[in-house]
Design a protein around this motif. Structure first.
Motif, PDB file in Angstrom:
ATOM      1  N   GLN A  34       0.282  23.653 -31.940  1.00  0.00           N
ATOM      2  CA  GLN A  34       1.085  24.640 -32.657  1.00  0.00           C
ATOM      3  C   GLN A  34       0.270  25.881 -32.981  1.00  0.00           C
ATOM      4  O   GLN A  34       0.751  27.013 -32.822  1.00  0.00           O
ATOM      5  N   LEU A  35      -0.969  25.704 -33.446  1.00  0.00           N
ATOM      6  CA  LEU A  35      -1.836  26.848 -33.735  1.00  0.00           C
ATOM      7  C   LEU A  35      -2.199  27.587 -32.454  1.00  0.00           C
ATOM      8  O   LEU A  35      -2.276  28.815 -32.436  1.00  0.00           O
ATOM      9  N   ALA A  36      -2.405  26.862 -31.376  1.00  0.00           N
ATOM     10  CA  ALA A  36      -2.740  27.481 -30.095  1.00  0.00           C
ATOM     11  C   ALA A  36      -1.605  28.369 -29.587  1.00  0.00           C
ATOM     12  O   ALA A  36      -1.851  29.463 -29.069  1.00  0.00           O
ATOM     13  N   LEU A  37      -0.372  27.901 -29.749  1.00  0.00           N
ATOM     14  CA  LEU A  37       0.773  28.684 -29.270  1.00  0.00           C
ATOM     15  C   LEU A  37       0.973  29.977 -30.055  1.00  0.00           C
ATOM     16  O   LEU A  37       1.603  30.910 -29.557  1.00  0.00           O
ATOM     17  N   ALA A  38       0.420  30.052 -31.257  1.00  0.00           N
ATOM     18  CA  ALA A  38       0.524  31.271 -32.071  1.00  0.00           C
ATOM     19  C   ALA A  38      -0.488  32.331 -31.640  1.00  0.00           C
ATOM     20  O   ALA A  38      -0.385  33.480 -32.060  1.00  0.00           O
ATOM     21  N   LEU A  39      -1.432  31.961 -30.794  1.00  0.00           N
ATOM     22  CA  LEU A  39      -2.471  32.885 -30.331  1.00  0.00           C
ATOM     23  C   LEU A  39      -2.077  33.508 -28.996  1.00  0.00           C
ATOM     24  O   LEU A  39      -1.263  32.950 -28.268  1.00  0.00           O
ATOM     25  N   PRO A  40      -2.682  34.658 -28.655  1.00  0.00           N
ATOM     26  CA  PRO A  40      -2.403  35.246 -27.348  1.00  0.00           C
ATOM     27  C   PRO A  40      -2.816  34.316 -26.217  1.00  0.00           C
ATOM     28  O   PRO A  40      -3.752  33.534 -26.360  1.00  0.00           O
ATOM     29  N   ARG A  41      -2.120  34.419 -25.106  1.00  0.00           N
ATOM     30  CA  ARG A  41      -2.429  33.586 -23.944  1.00  0.00           C
ATOM     31  C   ARG A  41      -3.834  33.912 -23.448  1.00  0.00           C
ATOM     32  O   ARG A  41      -4.184  35.071 -23.244  1.00  0.00           O
ATOM     33  N   PRO A  42      -4.667  32.886 -23.238  1.00  0.00           N
ATOM     34  CA  PRO A  42      -6.035  33.121 -22.771  1.00  0.00           C
ATOM     35  C   PRO A  42      -6.116  33.223 -21.250  1.00  0.00           C
ATOM     36  O   PRO A  42      -5.177  32.868 -20.541  1.00  0.00           O
ATOM     37  N   ASP A  43      -7.264  33.683 -20.773  1.00  0.00           N
ATOM     38  CA  ASP A  43      -7.551  33.636 -19.337  1.00  0.00           C
ATOM     39  C   ASP A  43      -7.890  32.204 -18.932  1.00  0.00           C
ATOM     40  O   ASP A  43      -7.519  31.752 -17.856  1.00  0.00           O
ATOM     41  N   VAL A  44      -8.621  31.514 -19.842  1.00  0.00           N
ATOM     42  CA  VAL A  44      -9.019  30.125 -19.598  1.00  0.00           C
ATOM     43  C   VAL A  44      -8.683  29.305 -20.834  1.00  0.00           C
ATOM     44  O   VAL A  44      -8.984  29.701 -21.957  1.00  0.00           O
ATOM     45  N   LEU A  45      -8.072  28.168 -20.602  1.00  0.00           N
ATOM     46  CA  LEU A  45      -7.736  27.221 -21.661  1.00  0.00           C
ATOM     47  C   LEU A  45      -8.635  26.001 -21.513  1.00  0.00           C
ATOM     48  O   LEU A  45      -8.738  25.436 -20.425  1.00  0.00           O
ATOM     49  N   ILE A  46      -9.272  25.631 -22.624  1.00  0.00           N
ATOM     50  CA  ILE A  46     -10.023  24.375 -22.682  1.00  0.00           C
ATOM     51  C   ILE A  46      -9.306  23.538 -23.724  1.00  0.00           C
ATOM     52  O   ILE A  46      -9.195  23.952 -24.883  1.00  0.00           O
ATOM     53  N   GLU A  61       1.879  22.342 -20.198  1.00  0.00           N
ATOM     54  CA  GLU A  61       3.267  22.259 -19.748  1.00  0.00           C
ATOM     55  C   GLU A  61       4.110  23.383 -20.367  1.00  0.00           C
ATOM     56  O   GLU A  61       4.922  24.009 -19.695  1.00  0.00           O
ATOM     57  N   GLN A  62       3.900  23.651 -21.658  1.00  0.00           N
ATOM     58  CA  GLN A  62       4.642  24.730 -22.320  1.00  0.00           C
ATOM     59  C   GLN A  62       4.255  26.091 -21.752  1.00  0.00           C
ATOM     60  O   GLN A  62       5.115  26.947 -21.537  1.00  0.00           O
ATOM     61  N   TYR A  63       2.968  26.312 -21.514  1.00  0.00           N
ATOM     62  CA  TYR A  63       2.545  27.567 -20.879  1.00  0.00           C
ATOM     63  C   TYR A  63       3.199  27.708 -19.510  1.00  0.00           C
ATOM     64  O   TYR A  63       3.673  28.777 -19.141  1.00  0.00           O
ATOM     65  N   LYS A  64       3.223  26.618 -18.771  1.00  0.00           N
ATOM     66  CA  LYS A  64       3.786  26.649 -17.415  1.00  0.00           C
ATOM     67  C   LYS A  64       5.271  27.013 -17.445  1.00  0.00           C
ATOM     68  O   LYS A  64       5.745  27.795 -16.624  1.00  0.00           O
ATOM     69  N   ARG A  65       6.012  26.443 -18.409  1.00  0.00           N
ATOM     70  CA  ARG A  65       7.443  26.760 -18.532  1.00  0.00           C
ATOM     71  C   ARG A  65       7.681  28.240 -18.810  1.00  0.00           C
ATOM     72  O   ARG A  65       8.675  28.805 -18.378  1.00  0.00           O
ATOM     73  N   SER A  66       6.759  28.862 -19.547  1.00  0.00           N
ATOM     74  CA  SER A  66       6.921  30.274 -19.885  1.00  0.00           C
ATOM     75  C   SER A  66       6.387  31.191 -18.784  1.00  0.00           C
ATOM     76  O   SER A  66       6.521  32.409 -18.871  1.00  0.00           O
ATOM     77  N   GLY A  67       5.768  30.593 -17.756  1.00  0.00           N
ATOM     78  CA  GLY A  67       5.243  31.391 -16.660  1.00  0.00           C
ATOM     79  C   GLY A  67       3.856  31.945 -16.937  1.00  0.00           C
ATOM     80  O   GLY A  67       3.328  32.701 -16.137  1.00  0.00           O
ATOM     81  N   LEU A  68       3.262  31.602 -18.055  1.00  0.00           N
ATOM     82  CA  LEU A  68       1.938  32.090 -18.421  1.00  0.00           C
ATOM     83  C   LEU A  68       0.945  30.940 -18.298  1.00  0.00           C
ATOM     84  O   LEU A  68       0.728  30.191 -19.234  1.00  0.00           O
ATOM     85  N   VAL A  69       0.360  30.795 -17.130  1.00  0.00           N
ATOM     86  CA  VAL A  69      -0.488  29.633 -16.877  1.00  0.00           C
ATOM     87  C   VAL A  69      -1.950  30.058 -16.761  1.00  0.00           C
ATOM     88  O   VAL A  69      -2.348  30.645 -15.754  1.00  0.00           O
ATOM     89  N   PRO A  70      -2.747  29.774 -17.797  1.00  0.00           N
ATOM     90  CA  PRO A  70      -4.173  30.085 -17.696  1.00  0.00           C
ATOM     91  C   PRO A  70      -4.894  29.035 -16.855  1.00  0.00           C
ATOM     92  O   PRO A  70      -4.384  27.927 -16.657  1.00  0.00           O
ATOM     93  N   ARG A  71      -6.048  29.388 -16.347  1.00  0.00           N
ATOM     94  CA  ARG A  71      -6.913  28.384 -15.726  1.00  0.00           C
ATOM     95  C   ARG A  71      -7.244  27.373 -16.807  1.00  0.00           C
ATOM     96  O   ARG A  71      -7.513  27.746 -17.944  1.00  0.00           O
ATOM     97  N   THR A  72      -7.225  26.096 -16.500  1.00  0.00           N
ATOM     98  CA  THR A  72      -7.340  25.074 -17.542  1.00  0.00           C
ATOM     99  C   THR A  72      -8.423  24.057 -17.234  1.00  0.00           C
ATOM    100  O   THR A  72      -8.516  23.553 -16.112  1.00  0.00           O
ATOM    101  N   VAL A  73      -9.209  23.764 -18.274  1.00  0.00           N
ATOM    102  CA  VAL A  73     -10.219  22.718 -18.237  1.00  0.00           C
ATOM    103  C   VAL A  73      -9.843  21.720 -19.328  1.00  0.00           C
ATOM    104  O   VAL A  73      -9.749  22.084 -20.496  1.00  0.00           O
ATOM    105  N   PHE A  74      -9.591  20.472 -18.933  1.00  0.00           N
ATOM    106  CA  PHE A  74      -9.288  19.437 -19.921  1.00  0.00           C
ATOM    107  C   PHE A  74     -10.548  18.666 -20.246  1.00  0.00           C
ATOM    108  O   PHE A  74     -11.385  18.422 -19.373  1.00  0.00           O
TER     109      PHE A  74
END
Length: 127
Positions: A34-46, A61-74
């Motif tokens: 929830q806190l992450a979604l309140a922040l601007p979309r990053p270039d890279v998500l960890i 998944e939520q980023y993907k639905r909105s079309g804003l998909v950062p590079r992601t490291v889990f």
């Protein structure tokens, strides 16, 4: 590069942030989705795959639905084949098991930067 770390263990989040900031990256930290979604979309998500409430996988998944998909490291302390498969299907770039070396994380983030630069160069070749 703008990096967002979503991790509920503060010591781990701070260690990752310090390592990335020392390399010149701008880093924001959120303790849950929830806190992450309140922040601007990053270039890279960890993101940790195990967070209170929604997981890092749910966040991507939520980023993907909105079309804003950062590079992601889990990152995860309990890697599972199911989570790894889901991460790959969502387009994750890396999946690191805790404990990992900070050099591995930095490499994963900076590999993302190299990939972005390569994509830009391929799209806009000088003539």
């Amino acid at each position: 590069m703008q990096v967002l770390i979503v991790e509920d263990e503060l010591a781990i989040a701070n260690a990752m942030a310090c390592a990335l900031e020392s390399r010149g990256h701008t880093v924001a930290v959120a303790r849950n989705v929830q806190l992450a979604l309140a922040l601007p979309r990053p270039d890279v998500l960890i993101a940790d795959t195990e967070l209170p409430g929604l997981s890092g996988l749910d966040l991507l998944e939520q980023y993907k639905r909105s079309g804003l998909v950062p590079r992601t490291v889990f990152v995860t302390s309990n890697p599972s084949l199911a989570d790894c498969r889901r991460a790959l299907k969502l387009g994750a770039a890396e999946f690191l098991a805790k404990p990992f070396r900070l050099e591995e994380l930095v490499s994963a983030v900076e590999q993302s930067l190299d990939d972005l630069n390569a994509q830009f160069e391929q799209s806009y070749l000088a003539t």
